[in-house]
Motif scaffolding. Sequence first.
Motif, PDB file in Angstrom:
ATOM      1  N   ASP A   1       0.910  -1.169  -0.009  1.00 49.17           N
ATOM      2  CA  ASP A   1      -0.262  -0.047   0.003  1.00 49.17           C
ATOM      3  C   ASP A   1       0.889   1.288   0.130  1.00 49.17           C
ATOM      4  O   ASP A   1       0.583   2.250  -0.834  1.00 49.17           O
ATOM      5  CB  ASP A   1      -0.971  -0.103   1.251  1.00 49.17           C
ATOM      6  N   GLU A   2       1.945   1.048   0.748  1.00 53.24           N
ATOM      7  CA  GLU A   2       2.767   2.405   0.953  1.00 53.24           C
ATOM      8  C   GLU A   2       4.263   1.791   0.878  1.00 53.24           C
ATOM      9  O   GLU A   2       4.681   1.010   1.424  1.00 53.24           O
ATOM     10  CB  GLU A   2       2.514   3.292   2.322  1.00 53.24           C
TER      11      GLU A   2
ATOM     12  N   GLU B   1       8.237   3.071   1.046  1.00 55.91           N
ATOM     13  CA  GLU B   1       9.007   4.300   1.413  1.00 55.91           C
ATOM     14  C   GLU B   1      10.027   4.702   0.278  1.00 55.91           C
ATOM     15  O   GLU B   1      10.343   3.916  -0.510  1.00 55.91           O
ATOM     16  CB  GLU B   1      10.017   3.533   2.505  1.00 55.91           C
TER      17      GLU B   1
ATOM     18  N   SER C   1       6.517  12.833  -0.009  1.00 53.45           N
ATOM     19  CA  SER C   1       5.517  11.775   0.392  1.00 53.45           C
ATOM     20  C   SER C   1       5.905  10.456  -0.270  1.00 53.45           C
ATOM     21  O   SER C   1       6.606  10.121  -1.434  1.00 53.45           O
ATOM     22  CB  SER C   1       4.341  12.112  -0.593  1.00 53.45           C
ATOM     23  N   PRO C   2       5.523   9.352   0.363  1.00 56.41           N
ATOM     24  CA  PRO C   2       5.840   7.987   0.144  1.00 56.41           C
ATOM     25  C   PRO C   2       5.202   7.640  -1.211  1.00 56.41           C
ATOM     26  O   PRO C   2       3.923   8.347  -1.709  1.00 56.41           O
ATOM     27  CB  PRO C   2       5.503   7.080   1.263  1.00 56.41           C
TER      28      PRO C   2
ATOM     29  N   ARG D   1       2.646   4.961  -3.357  1.00 60.32           N
ATOM     30  CA  ARG D   1       1.660   4.244  -2.824  1.00 60.32           C
ATOM     31  C   ARG D   1       1.592   2.941  -4.059  1.00 60.32           C
ATOM     32  O   ARG D   1       1.713   3.345  -5.223  1.00 60.32           O
ATOM     33  CB  ARG D   1       0.142   4.946  -3.181  1.00 60.32           C
TER      34      ARG D   1
ATOM     35  N   GLU E   1       3.693   5.162  -9.639  1.00 57.24           N
ATOM     36  CA  GLU E   1       2.457   4.381  -9.257  1.00 57.24           C
ATOM     37  C   GLU E   1       1.684   4.073 -10.283  1.00 57.24           C
ATOM     38  O   GLU E   1       1.391   4.814 -11.093  1.00 57.24           O
ATOM     39  CB  GLU E   1       2.018   5.416  -8.356  1.00 57.24           C
TER      40      GLU E   1
END
Length: 179
Positions: A122-123, A125, A133-134, A136, A157
Amino acid sequence: MDDTERGGSAWRRRLSCLGVVVAVLALVAGGLVWLFRDELFHPFGDARACEGSDMQLPGVIRAGGAPIPTGASDIHYFTRNGSAQVTFESNQIPDYLHRAGILPEGKPLFDEKYGSKGVADDEIELPQGLCGSPLRGPVWIYHSTSATGSSVDVMVEVSPTLPDDFRFPARAVVTYSLA
């Protein structure tokens, strides 16, 4: 009232006025530091630069051989030992990939000759040192080598609902050599 009482009273008045002036100056200085904190505490005074960067990038960042998309937002970079990592968010990622020569024109976005599916968390690093922002998940990772032999990696992403498209807008992380 004698002269010593008048002199002592004037001295106390001066001290209290000096105290008020010092307090006002401290308040103004604190306000200026707060107002310009981004410029004061980022490397090179560039709010896009992450802490620990050793080289400033120009106003228009050319990541991997092409300028990042016009209108990109949430731009951050980290430079170390002649390499750079840039993260940004844009709805023009396919255009950027073509302009940078990472994905040839006419090729599908997810051609395994040019990239591979990345982690589906989901996220995700950002690479060590890179701020912002990381990512997704899921992501797609492109690998490219320029004519000079330097490599460019782009992590983008992917849409979790549309199997053959990027998020809108999508966050990208571009890693490349500055040489």
